[in-house]
Design a protein around this motif. Structure first.
Motif, PDB file in Angstrom:
ATOM      1  N   HIS A 142       0.309 -13.572   7.229  1.00  0.00           N
ATOM      2  CA  HIS A 142       1.472 -12.692   7.316  1.00  0.00           C
ATOM      3  C   HIS A 142       2.588 -13.433   8.049  1.00  0.00           C
ATOM      4  O   HIS A 142       2.399 -14.547   8.551  1.00  0.00           O
ATOM      5  CB  HIS A 142       1.113 -11.366   7.993  1.00  0.00           C
ATOM      6  CG  HIS A 142       0.534 -11.522   9.370  1.00  0.00           C
ATOM      7  ND1 HIS A 142       1.310 -11.771  10.473  1.00  0.00           N
ATOM      8  CD2 HIS A 142      -0.751 -11.484   9.792  1.00  0.00           C
ATOM      9  CE1 HIS A 142       0.536 -11.875  11.531  1.00  0.00           C
ATOM     10  NE2 HIS A 142      -0.724 -11.697  11.147  1.00  0.00           N
ATOM     11  N   ALA A 154      -1.794  -9.234   0.199  1.00  0.00           N
ATOM     12  CA  ALA A 154      -2.219  -7.924   0.703  1.00  0.00           C
ATOM     13  C   ALA A 154      -1.042  -7.247   1.391  1.00  0.00           C
ATOM     14  O   ALA A 154      -0.144  -7.914   1.899  1.00  0.00           O
ATOM     15  CB  ALA A 154      -3.375  -8.080   1.685  1.00  0.00           C
ATOM     16  N   GLU A 155      -1.061  -5.935   1.380  1.00  0.00           N
ATOM     17  CA  GLU A 155      -0.081  -5.135   2.111  1.00  0.00           C
ATOM     18  C   GLU A 155      -0.850  -4.081   2.882  1.00  0.00           C
ATOM     19  O   GLU A 155      -1.734  -3.435   2.333  1.00  0.00           O
ATOM     20  CB  GLU A 155       0.912  -4.476   1.159  1.00  0.00           C
ATOM     21  CG  GLU A 155       1.847  -5.459   0.480  1.00  0.00           C
ATOM     22  CD  GLU A 155       2.898  -4.757  -0.369  1.00  0.00           C
ATOM     23  OE1 GLU A 155       3.926  -4.371   0.204  1.00  0.00           O
ATOM     24  OE2 GLU A 155       2.655  -4.604  -1.571  1.00  0.00           O
ATOM     25  N   GLU A 156      -0.522  -3.944   4.165  1.00  0.00           N
ATOM     26  CA  GLU A 156      -1.177  -2.950   4.991  1.00  0.00           C
ATOM     27  C   GLU A 156      -0.178  -2.408   5.999  1.00  0.00           C
ATOM     28  O   GLU A 156       0.886  -2.989   6.209  1.00  0.00           O
ATOM     29  CB  GLU A 156      -2.383  -3.553   5.711  1.00  0.00           C
ATOM     30  CG  GLU A 156      -2.037  -4.711   6.615  1.00  0.00           C
ATOM     31  CD  GLU A 156      -3.252  -5.375   7.236  1.00  0.00           C
ATOM     32  OE1 GLU A 156      -4.292  -4.719   7.392  1.00  0.00           O
ATOM     33  OE2 GLU A 156      -3.152  -6.556   7.584  1.00  0.00           O
ATOM     34  N   VAL A 157      -0.520  -1.311   6.613  1.00  0.00           N
ATOM     35  CA  VAL A 157       0.327  -0.736   7.659  1.00  0.00           C
ATOM     36  C   VAL A 157      -0.369  -0.973   8.995  1.00  0.00           C
ATOM     37  O   VAL A 157      -1.520  -0.588   9.183  1.00  0.00           O
ATOM     38  CB  VAL A 157       0.575   0.773   7.425  1.00  0.00           C
ATOM     39  CG1 VAL A 157       1.376   1.358   8.576  1.00  0.00           C
ATOM     40  CG2 VAL A 157       1.284   0.986   6.100  1.00  0.00           C
ATOM     41  N   VAL A 158       0.339  -1.636   9.901  1.00  0.00           N
ATOM     42  CA  VAL A 158      -0.191  -1.941  11.226  1.00  0.00           C
ATOM     43  C   VAL A 158       0.793  -1.389  12.247  1.00  0.00           C
ATOM     44  O   VAL A 158       1.973  -1.755  12.231  1.00  0.00           O
ATOM     45  CB  VAL A 158      -0.374  -3.466  11.417  1.00  0.00           C
ATOM     46  CG1 VAL A 158      -0.860  -3.782  12.828  1.00  0.00           C
ATOM     47  CG2 VAL A 158      -1.322  -4.034  10.374  1.00  0.00           C
ATOM     48  N   ALA A 187       4.838  -1.895   7.899  1.00  0.00           N
ATOM     49  CA  ALA A 187       4.229  -2.578   6.761  1.00  0.00           C
ATOM     50  C   ALA A 187       4.066  -4.058   7.087  1.00  0.00           C
ATOM     51  O   ALA A 187       4.943  -4.677   7.681  1.00  0.00           O
ATOM     52  CB  ALA A 187       5.108  -2.420   5.522  1.00  0.00           C
ATOM     53  N   ARG A 188       2.924  -4.599   6.717  1.00  0.00           N
ATOM     54  CA  ARG A 188       2.655  -6.021   6.925  1.00  0.00           C
ATOM     55  C   ARG A 188       2.167  -6.603   5.609  1.00  0.00           C
ATOM     56  O   ARG A 188       1.209  -6.118   5.031  1.00  0.00           O
ATOM     57  CB  ARG A 188       1.612  -6.236   8.001  1.00  0.00           C
ATOM     58  CG  ARG A 188       1.261  -7.718   8.166  1.00  0.00           C
ATOM     59  CD  ARG A 188       0.127  -7.953   9.109  1.00  0.00           C
ATOM     60  NE  ARG A 188       0.582  -7.770  10.471  1.00  0.00           N
ATOM     61  CZ  ARG A 188      -0.224  -7.836  11.517  1.00  0.00           C
ATOM     62  NH1 ARG A 188      -1.521  -8.039  11.358  1.00  0.00           N
ATOM     63  NH2 ARG A 188       0.255  -7.681  12.729  1.00  0.00           N
ATOM     64  N   ARG A 189       2.856  -7.632   5.152  1.00  0.00           N
ATOM     65  CA  ARG A 189       2.451  -8.340   3.934  1.00  0.00           C
ATOM     66  C   ARG A 189       1.822  -9.669   4.303  1.00  0.00           C
ATOM     67  O   ARG A 189       2.301 -10.372   5.180  1.00  0.00           O
ATOM     68  CB  ARG A 189       3.668  -8.651   3.063  1.00  0.00           C
ATOM     69  CG  ARG A 189       4.205  -7.515   2.293  1.00  0.00           C
ATOM     70  CD  ARG A 189       5.325  -7.997   1.406  1.00  0.00           C
ATOM     71  NE  ARG A 189       5.764  -6.929   0.540  1.00  0.00           N
ATOM     72  CZ  ARG A 189       6.733  -7.043  -0.332  1.00  0.00           C
ATOM     73  NH1 ARG A 189       7.396  -8.188  -0.449  1.00  0.00           N
ATOM     74  NH2 ARG A 189       7.069  -6.032  -1.093  1.00  0.00           N
ATOM     75  N   SER A 190       0.768  -9.989   3.601  1.00  0.00           N
ATOM     76  CA  SER A 190       0.178 -11.321   3.716  1.00  0.00           C
ATOM     77  C   SER A 190       0.502 -12.062   2.429  1.00  0.00           C
ATOM     78  O   SER A 190       0.492 -11.475   1.336  1.00  0.00           O
ATOM     79  CB  SER A 190      -1.338 -11.243   3.892  1.00  0.00           C
ATOM     80  OG  SER A 190      -1.636 -10.681   5.152  1.00  0.00           O
TER      81      SER A 190
END
Length: 117
Positions: free
Chosen positions: A23, A63-67, A71-74
């Motif tokens: 990320h 990948a996309e996730e919420v931290v 939103a956090r994209r790798s």
């Protein structure tokens, strides 16, 4: 090869992604580590470069996730990105080999005197 040499930020970002998806913040840290602290990529520069590399097809969103509500994209290398990085590594290796060859040649050259000599 007629393609232009890869700009250093691009080379560093692709290198940072060569072994694992990362990320944004991890990419900033990796670029600094790879360059031995010489290159400190700013957030705006990073995301501009990532957008360009996405458009060129050299990287992809892995990948996309919420931290912590954000939103956090790798990002990961694509096959095209891996090929571009390998080609640039080979180009740099060839230049370095030639530079070392030329430096090792012992040629007696006349000494150039400066204006104050």
């Amino acid at each position: 090869m007629t393609e232009r040499a890869m700009q250093e930020p691009t080379l560093l970002l692709l290198t940072a992604l060569a072994d694992a998806p990362r990320h944004g913040y991890a990419l900033i840290q990796e670029v600094s580590a790879i360059s031995d602290g010489r290159v400190k990529m700013r957030t705006g520069t990073l995301y501009g470069a990532l957008d360009r590399l996405l458009q060129q097809g050299l990287i992809e969103v892995a990948a996309e996730e919420v931290v912590d509500g954000r939103a956090r994209r790798s990002y990961a290398l694509t096959d095209a990105g891996r090929g571009a990085l390998a080609a640039e590594a080979e180009r740099l290796r060839a230049v370095a080999t030639e530079a070392e060859r030329r430096l090792s040649v012992s040629v007696a050259r006349p000494r150039v005197r400066g204006a104050f000599a």
